[in-house]
Enzyme design. Structure first.
Site, PDB file in Angstrom:
ATOM      1  N   ARG A 157      -4.495  -3.862   5.872  1.00  0.00           N
ATOM      2  CA  ARG A 157      -3.999  -4.433   4.616  1.00  0.00           C
ATOM      3  C   ARG A 157      -3.829  -5.940   4.722  1.00  0.00           C
ATOM      4  NH1 ARG A 157      -2.204  -0.011   1.541  1.00  0.00           N
ATOM      5  NH2 ARG A 157      -1.198   1.659   2.691  1.00  0.00           N
ATOM      6  N   LYS A 212     -13.607   0.788  -9.807  1.00  0.00           N
ATOM      7  CA  LYS A 212     -14.855   1.524  -9.555  1.00  0.00           C
ATOM      8  C   LYS A 212     -15.216   2.324 -10.806  1.00  0.00           C
ATOM      9  CE  LYS A 212     -14.087   2.087  -4.569  1.00  0.00           C
ATOM     10  NZ  LYS A 212     -13.847   3.029  -3.450  1.00  0.00           N
ATOM     11  N   VAL A 229     -13.688   0.132   0.728  1.00  0.00           N
ATOM     12  CA  VAL A 229     -13.311  -1.267   0.967  1.00  0.00           C
ATOM     13  C   VAL A 229     -11.918  -1.354   1.586  1.00  0.00           C
ATOM     14  CG1 VAL A 229     -14.792  -2.439  -0.719  1.00  0.00           C
ATOM     15  CG2 VAL A 229     -12.658  -1.418  -1.485  1.00  0.00           C
ATOM     16  N   ASP A 256      -9.797   3.996  -8.896  1.00  0.00           N
ATOM     17  CA  ASP A 256     -10.920   4.774  -8.390  1.00  0.00           C
ATOM     18  C   ASP A 256     -11.188   5.921  -9.379  1.00  0.00           C
ATOM     19  OD1 ASP A 256     -12.511   6.478  -6.650  1.00  0.00           O
ATOM     20  OD2 ASP A 256     -11.750   5.346  -4.960  1.00  0.00           O
TER      21      ASP A 256
HETATM   22  C1  PRP Z   1      -4.875   3.941  -3.695  1.00  0.00           C
HETATM   23  C2  PRP Z   1      -4.788   2.762  -4.641  1.00  0.00           C
HETATM   24  C3  PRP Z   1      -4.443   3.403  -5.937  1.00  0.00           C
HETATM   25  C4  PRP Z   1      -5.157   4.731  -5.862  1.00  0.00           C
HETATM   26  C5  PRP Z   1      -6.437   4.656  -6.651  1.00  0.00           C
HETATM   27  O1  PRP Z   1      -3.582   4.254  -3.293  1.00  0.00           O
HETATM   28  O2  PRP Z   1      -3.802   1.850  -4.232  1.00  0.00           O
HETATM   29  O3  PRP Z   1      -3.050   3.594  -6.101  1.00  0.00           O
HETATM   30  O4  PRP Z   1      -5.443   4.973  -4.477  1.00  0.00           O
HETATM   31  O5  PRP Z   1      -7.115   5.879  -6.671  1.00  0.00           O
HETATM   32  P1  PRP Z   1      -7.270   6.791  -7.958  1.00  0.00           P
HETATM   33  O6  PRP Z   1      -7.713   5.903  -9.087  1.00  0.00           O
HETATM   34  O7  PRP Z   1      -8.340   7.775  -7.568  1.00  0.00           O
HETATM   35  O8  PRP Z   1      -5.964   7.461  -8.241  1.00  0.00           O
HETATM   36  P2  PRP Z   1      -3.225   5.070  -1.962  1.00  0.00           P
HETATM   37  O9  PRP Z   1      -2.786   6.435  -2.347  1.00  0.00           O
HETATM   38  O10 PRP Z   1      -4.353   4.946  -0.998  1.00  0.00           O
HETATM   39  O11 PRP Z   1      -1.935   4.342  -1.419  1.00  0.00           O
HETATM   40  P3  PRP Z   1      -1.738   2.857  -0.883  1.00  0.00           P
HETATM   41  O12 PRP Z   1      -1.689   1.952  -2.101  1.00  0.00           O
HETATM   42  O13 PRP Z   1      -0.430   2.903  -0.179  1.00  0.00           O
HETATM   43  O14 PRP Z   1      -2.895   2.499   0.019  1.00  0.00           O
END
Ligand code: PRP
Length: 181
Positions: free
Chosen positions: A171, A136, A159, A108
């Site tokens: 999940r 993204k 998403v 992201d």
């Molecule tokens: C989500 C995803 C990535 C991160 C991406 O993890 O799995 O690790 O966010 O976002 P960024 O590019 O802005 O850093 P999350 O912290 O939601 O944990 P999860 O994998 O346990 O859902």
């Protein structure tokens, strides 16, 4: 069209299991070509990436000798970023002189990858590439976090499914769903 309701939001199916399988196969094919003769170490970022990682490694050319380990970080809660990266499960495996492939469900802002790459380099990794199911590009804030292998690019939509959660839930969905406006 399949829909899911979670916490008052309606989500619509965006990627079917068949479409996901196709995306995973093309990523696996590219990695299999690029890593001939190497022994990559996949560092799977829990929790979200476990589904993608499970499919990805089984689609690799069997000639690729590889290892797999897990790390857990967290930077999100609900729909907004806290901007903080918390190491919940630290790296268990020695990465010194290893060709590391970080496996993500989504890139992201790139904050997670940016910090993880620095962490892995500090621990001696000889190369760090990134494979992600979703990317993204419009949200990317860290140039060094641009993923090398992407299943599919998306715009800035929320998403869920295929490992991606909404406050810990969803999940398990085998499709990827997009929030409906
Ligand atoms: C989500 C995803 C990535 C991160 C991406 O993890 O799995 O690790 O966010 O976002 P960024 O590019 O802005 O850093 P999350 O912290 O939601 O944990 P999860 O994998 O346990 O859902």
């Amino acid at each position: 069209m399949k829909t899911i309701t979670e916490q008052d939001y309606t989500f619509q199916e965006w990627l079917t299991p068949e479409q996901i399988a196709k995306d995973v196969k093309q990523v696996a094919k590219r990695i299999s070509t690029d890593y001939v003769g190497k022994e990559p170490l996949f560092v799977v970022v829990l929790n979200g990436a476990f589904v993608f990682a499970s499919d990805l490694i089984r689609e690799l050319d069997p000639a690729i000798r590889c290892e797999l380990t897990f790390i857990r970080v967290s930077s999100y809660w609900g729909m907004s970023s806290t901007g903080q990266l918390e190491f919940i499960v630290p790296l268990q495996q020695v990465v010194d002189n290893r060709d590391v492939i970080i496996v993500e469900d989504v890139v992201d802002s790139g904050l997670t990858i940016h910090q993880l790459k620095a962490y892995l380099r500090a621990h001696g990794a000889s190369s760090t590439r990134v494979a992600t199911m979703l990317f993204k590009p419009n949200k990317l804030e860290y140039e060094d976090a641009k993923p090398d292998y992407v299943g599919r690019e998306i715009t800035d939509e929320f998403v869920i499914g295929y490992g991606l959660d909404f406050d810990g839930f969803c999940r398990n969905l085998s499709s990827v769903y997009k929030v409906k406006e």
